[in-house]
Design a protein around this motif. Structure first.
Motif, PDB file in Angstrom:
ATOM      1  N   ARG A   1      13.118  29.792  23.162  1.00  0.00           N
ATOM      2  CA  ARG A   1      13.379  28.453  22.547  1.00  0.00           C
ATOM      3  C   ARG A   1      14.849  28.467  22.017  1.00  0.00           C
ATOM      4  N   THR A   2      15.339  27.307  21.605  1.00  0.00           N
ATOM      5  CA  THR A   2      16.629  26.951  21.243  1.00  0.00           C
ATOM      6  C   THR A   2      16.719  26.995  19.813  1.00  0.00           C
ATOM      7  N   ARG A   3      15.774  26.848  19.020  1.00  0.00           N
ATOM      8  CA  ARG A   3      15.772  26.920  17.539  1.00  0.00           C
ATOM      9  C   ARG A   3      16.730  25.675  17.115  1.00  0.00           C
ATOM     10  N   CYS A   4      16.788  24.572  18.014  1.00  0.00           N
ATOM     11  CA  CYS A   4      17.308  23.496  17.404  1.00  0.00           C
ATOM     12  C   CYS A   4      16.811  22.196  18.201  1.00  0.00           C
ATOM     13  N   HIS A   5      16.823  21.139  17.723  1.00  0.00           N
ATOM     14  CA  HIS A   5      16.306  19.933  18.392  1.00  0.00           C
ATOM     15  C   HIS A   5      17.590  19.569  19.392  1.00  0.00           C
ATOM     16  N   LEU A   6      16.900  19.046  20.676  1.00  0.00           N
ATOM     17  CA  LEU A   6      17.726  18.870  21.662  1.00  0.00           C
ATOM     18  C   LEU A   6      17.703  17.371  22.035  1.00  0.00           C
ATOM     19  N   ASN A   7      18.674  16.673  22.374  1.00  0.00           N
ATOM     20  CA  ASN A   7      18.855  15.151  22.450  1.00  0.00           C
ATOM     21  C   ASN A   7      18.667  15.188  24.144  1.00  0.00           C
ATOM     22  N   LEU A   8      17.452  14.717  24.638  1.00  0.00           N
ATOM     23  CA  LEU A   8      17.336  14.697  25.842  1.00  0.00           C
ATOM     24  C   LEU A   8      18.314  13.973  26.504  1.00  0.00           C
ATOM     25  N   ARG A   9      18.616  12.697  25.904  1.00  0.00           N
ATOM     26  CA  ARG A   9      19.511  11.776  26.660  1.00  0.00           C
ATOM     27  C   ARG A   9      20.734  12.430  26.665  1.00  0.00           C
ATOM     28  N   THR A  10      21.399  12.878  25.815  1.00  0.00           N
ATOM     29  CA  THR A  10      22.665  13.525  26.130  1.00  0.00           C
ATOM     30  C   THR A  10      22.656  14.553  27.008  1.00  0.00           C
ATOM     31  N   ILE A  11      21.632  15.500  27.239  1.00  0.00           N
ATOM     32  CA  ILE A  11      21.576  16.392  28.181  1.00  0.00           C
ATOM     33  C   ILE A  11      21.429  15.678  29.538  1.00  0.00           C
ATOM     34  N   ALA A  12      20.898  14.482  29.638  1.00  0.00           N
ATOM     35  CA  ALA A  12      20.587  13.855  30.845  1.00  0.00           C
ATOM     36  C   ALA A  12      21.531  13.323  31.407  1.00  0.00           C
ATOM     37  N   LEU A  13      22.608  12.886  30.492  1.00  0.00           N
ATOM     38  CA  LEU A  13      23.715  11.931  30.880  1.00  0.00           C
ATOM     39  C   LEU A  13      24.897  12.815  31.102  1.00  0.00           C
ATOM     40  N   GLU A  14      25.075  14.184  30.536  1.00  0.00           N
ATOM     41  CA  GLU A  14      26.282  14.847  30.361  1.00  0.00           C
ATOM     42  C   GLU A  14      25.735  16.253  31.278  1.00  0.00           C
ATOM     43  N   GLY A  15      24.685  16.552  31.124  1.00  0.00           N
ATOM     44  CA  GLY A  15      24.479  17.635  32.049  1.00  0.00           C
ATOM     45  C   GLY A  15      24.741  17.642  33.476  1.00  0.00           C
ATOM     46  N   THR A  16      24.905  18.913  34.208  1.00  0.00           N
ATOM     47  CA  THR A  16      25.168  18.879  35.650  1.00  0.00           C
ATOM     48  C   THR A  16      23.429  19.469  36.043  1.00  0.00           C
ATOM     49  N   ASN A  17      23.432  18.519  37.307  1.00  0.00           N
ATOM     50  CA  ASN A  17      22.056  19.036  37.978  1.00  0.00           C
ATOM     51  C   ASN A  17      20.931  18.871  37.166  1.00  0.00           C
ATOM     52  N   VAL A  18      20.646  17.734  36.556  1.00  0.00           N
ATOM     53  CA  VAL A  18      19.703  17.502  35.785  1.00  0.00           C
ATOM     54  C   VAL A  18      18.739  16.247  36.114  1.00  0.00           C
ATOM     55  N   ILE A  19      17.280  16.167  35.950  1.00  0.00           N
ATOM     56  CA  ILE A  19      16.601  15.208  36.268  1.00  0.00           C
ATOM     57  C   ILE A  19      15.693  14.772  35.005  1.00  0.00           C
ATOM     58  N   TYR A  20      16.016  13.583  34.578  1.00  0.00           N
ATOM     59  CA  TYR A  20      15.689  13.115  33.321  1.00  0.00           C
ATOM     60  C   TYR A  20      14.148  12.577  33.636  1.00  0.00           C
ATOM     61  N   LYS A  21      13.028  12.770  32.968  1.00  0.00           N
ATOM     62  CA  LYS A  21      11.875  12.462  33.264  1.00  0.00           C
ATOM     63  C   LYS A  21      11.340  11.736  31.703  1.00  0.00           C
ATOM     64  N   PRO A  22      11.965  10.521  31.497  1.00  0.00           N
ATOM     65  CA  PRO A  22      11.280  10.116  30.135  1.00  0.00           C
ATOM     66  C   PRO A  22       9.809   9.757  29.897  1.00  0.00           C
ATOM     67  N   GLU A  23       9.266   9.515  31.096  1.00  0.00           N
ATOM     68  CA  GLU A  23       7.909   9.312  31.102  1.00  0.00           C
ATOM     69  C   GLU A  23       7.132  10.402  30.321  1.00  0.00           C
ATOM     70  N   VAL A  24       7.751  11.400  30.895  1.00  0.00           N
ATOM     71  CA  VAL A  24       6.857  12.877  30.479  1.00  0.00           C
ATOM     72  C   VAL A  24       7.738  13.409  28.992  1.00  0.00           C
ATOM     73  N   GLY A  25       8.842  12.984  28.839  1.00  0.00           N
ATOM     74  CA  GLY A  25       9.743  13.471  27.857  1.00  0.00           C
ATOM     75  C   GLY A  25      10.260  14.710  27.986  1.00  0.00           C
ATOM     76  N   LYS A  26      10.682  15.011  29.144  1.00  0.00           N
ATOM     77  CA  LYS A  26      11.449  16.362  29.398  1.00  0.00           C
ATOM     78  C   LYS A  26      12.607  16.155  30.315  1.00  0.00           C
TER      79      LYS A  26
END
Lengths: 460, 187
Positions: B21-46
């Motif tokens: 756990r990261t003990r904090c809320h994560l903004n998936l959109r930010t991760i998806a936009l700025e992260g490297t090597n990421v795949i965003y699956k909004p339909e699942v929410g991860k």
């Protein structure tokens, strides 16, 4: 002018046109003069041509010469039918020229790709324009061939002359006749750029004397002569037979230099100037065209006077850009676009979709996480029993990046190869990615490519 | 840890699944936009983030729970998880690495003999189950180890358990049972 334009450049130019036109009203409303808008337009075009066309030019000049064929309107050259189809049996593509009507006043511009071992057949009534800008008119169907780069010292230049030109080739022998190519060797004579009409071409009635028509190269002495052995030219006098004969020029080509000597029948006296030093295909065709231009002038006494004017006089304008056609064709469609592996995934803000696939990660294959080593993790000494003690803030095992290995983020976006497009479908299986893209512009190797569909594969 | 019965039976750990756990809320959109090597699956929410160096795929949820799969050892799983957390930290989230737990270990092993599944199932009636129409392997569950072993007639077995130690123990436990039901013997 924007003659050497590929399809991409044409698209860009049309975009510029649209923008400028739509802005015209606004500009006027604002009270700005029209010339401001025109200045903007010129600036824009020039910059665009510089940045993009430079590659085109460079590519063309390096490989071979560019020809812009201008078919004159109303060219009625007696028997010979203006075969408006120019077949260039290039190694890769065969460019078939659209059929041009004689009476239609259109200027067909069409660039030959460089570097092809060409038997290039150029129909009569064609004005050739080299990359340097010189215009040469061909009155006789010309087939320019090139011996397969084999440095063969001996070439035979057989020239068949179409007897369509009824005018007697009363071309006086120029002083440059002595410059004719001897079978032994031909030293490329420096070509001076006289006006195109001045190409001196021995008349057909001349006796069979190997003659070397001068090549009025616009760019003076060609610097290319250096390495190539001067090819020998055996020129045969064209027999004054009234049948249509294609002119056949065989020339050996060194890597860069192509020395062409050919005998062209001219009908009027053309001042022959400049010894022939080095020729390339440009020069040869220049000569041909010039000779023909003379004929045409005589025959038609039209505005075909100065070949420089021919451009304006001829109304037939068919933009036909050949140089990058092969590349463009291959890049489109189902062809494997391995280029995608290197670019794509532009600044994320520009992407339409949120499913970011960072294909630049492909590039990072080389770098990967090499910089980060896994040993630091084992050196971390924090206790791991913090599973249930989540409340213990001090327990923070991450150590603020001290021991935690930091994943190397390579400069994935620090690349010049970029694709901006929309996607149809992006698919992934394990680490194999497949891209179906549409409507995009790709900047690869400094050049721009535009596509309506692109398919690619990549491995992460 | 090979059992003393067999000589060098190779247990190959093919997958280790871990969560933290990261003990904090994560903004998936930010991760998806700025992260490297990421795949965003909004339909699942991860968001899936793939790492190269320990070859790991992590599923990141907005709650801060992260599941890390693809590692080949427990240590590797831990290391990959930490790297991942570091990555998220760099993206700007106040990540704290906590509650790391290896949830599942998958290993494969190959017996040097073929196995007669019918006999094996008969001998180990309640513990083993075999439904050939559903699945070609017999399933053997070891309750106290919480390990599940799938036995194939070729002699290959797959073992899943909560950690590597359990898996090794399970193989040792099941080996004599399998040995009994060797195919050439029973034939």
């Amino acid at each position: 002018m924007l003659t050497n334009t590929g399809p991409v450049a044409k698209l860009y130019l049309s975009i510029i046109d649209d923008v400028i036109e739509s802005m015209r009203e606004l500009f006027l409303d604002e009270g700005l003069e029209d010339c401001v808008l025109d200045d903007l337009r010129h600036l824009w075009e020039s910059k665009m041509m510089q940045s993009k066309a430079m590659e085109d030019f460079r590519k063309n000049n390096i490989n071979s010469s560019n020809f812009v064929l201008q078919l004159p309107a109303n060219y009625s050259q007696t028997d010979q039918d203006v075969t408006a189809s120019v077949v260039i049996p290039a190694s890769q593509n065969i460019q078939s020229f659209p059929r041009l009507k004689n009476n239609s006043e259109t200027l067909a511009t069409f660039s030959l790709p460089a570097g092809l071992a060409y038997p290039v057949q150029i129909p009569a009534g064609v004005t050739l324009q080299t990359a340097s800008g010189q215009l040469y008119k061909v009155n006789v169907p010309v087939v320019v061939t090139q011996a397969a780069a084999g440095q063969q010292p001996a070439r035979t230049v057989s020239e068949f002359r179409e007897a369509a030109a009824p005018q007697s080739a009363a071309v006086p022998q120029n002083t440059t006749h002595p410059q004719e190519v001897e079978p032994s060797s031909v030293t490329a004579s420096s070509v001076t750029p006289p006006p195109p009409q001045k190409t001196s071409l021995p008349p057909s009635q001349e006796s069979t004397v190997p003659q070397q028509p001068p090549v009025p190269a616009a760019e003076g002495p060609q610097p290319q002569t250096a390495d190539s052995p001067e090819p020998e030219v055996t020129l045969r006098e064209n027999e004054p037979s009234p049948q249509l004969e294609p002119m056949n020029l065989s020339m050996t080509a060194s890597s860069c230099t192509q020395l062409l000597d050919f005998q062209i029948r001219a009908e009027e006296a053309l001042a022959q100037t400049a010894p022939l030093q080095s020729r390339d295909i440009d020069d040869i065709l220049k000569e041909v065209i010039e000779e023909e231009s003379q004929k045409v002038e005589r025959a038609r006494s039209l505005a075909a006077g100065k070949t420089g004017n021919q451009e304006d006089a001829l109304g037939l304008d068919l933009d036909y850009s050949y140089d990058d056609l092969s590349d463009i064709v291959q890049l489109d469609g189902p062809a494997d676009n391995s280029d995608l592996e290197e670019e794509e995934g532009v600044p994320l803000e520009e992407n339409d979709f949120l499913g970011i696939i960072n294909a630049e990660a492909i590039k990072a294959l080389q770098e990967g996480d090499a910089s980060s080593d896994g040993n630091s993790i084992s050196s971390s000494s924090e206790s791991e029993g913090a599973e249930d003690h989540v409340i213990e803030e001090e327990e923070d095992p991450l150590n603020s990046g001290d021991d935690v290995v930091e994943q190397d983020i390579p400069d994935l976006f620090d690349t010049d190869n970029v694709i901006v497009c929309q996607y149809d479908k992006i698919h992934r299986s394990k680490n194999r990615w497949k891209f179906h893209l549409k409507d995009g512009v790709m900047c690869y190797g400094g050049r721009d490519y535009v596509f309506s569909k692109a398919v690619g594969e990549a491995e992460w | 840890m090979d059992s003393s019965n067999d000589d060098a039976l190779d247990i190959i750990v093919s997958n280790v699944v871990a969560t933290f756990r990261t003990r904090c809320h994560l903004n998936l959109r930010t991760i998806a936009l700025e992260g490297t090597n990421v795949i965003y699956k909004p339909e699942v929410g991860k968001v899936l983030m793939k790492l190269r160096k320990p070859k790991i795929t992590a599923s990141i949820w907005s709650s801060g729970k992260i599941i890390c799969t693809g590692a080949t050892s427990e240590d590797e799983a831990k290391q990959g998880a930490r790297r991942l957390a570091r990555c998220l930290q760099k993206l700007g989230f106040k990540v704290r690495f906590s509650a790391f737990k290896v949830v599942n270990v998958l290993a494969v092993c190959s017996m040097p003999f073929a196995i007669h599944l019918i006999d094996f199932t008969k001998n180990n009636r309640p513990i083993a189950s075999y439904e050939p129409e559903l699945h070609p392997a017999a399933t053997y569950r070891i309750k106290n180890l919480k390990a599940t072993i799938q036995v194939f007639s070729t002699g290959s077995i797959t073992v899943t358990g909560p950690n590597v130690q359990n898996v090794a123990t399970a193989v040792e436990q099941v080996y004599p049972l399998l040995f009994e039901c060797q195919k050439p013997l029973c034939e």
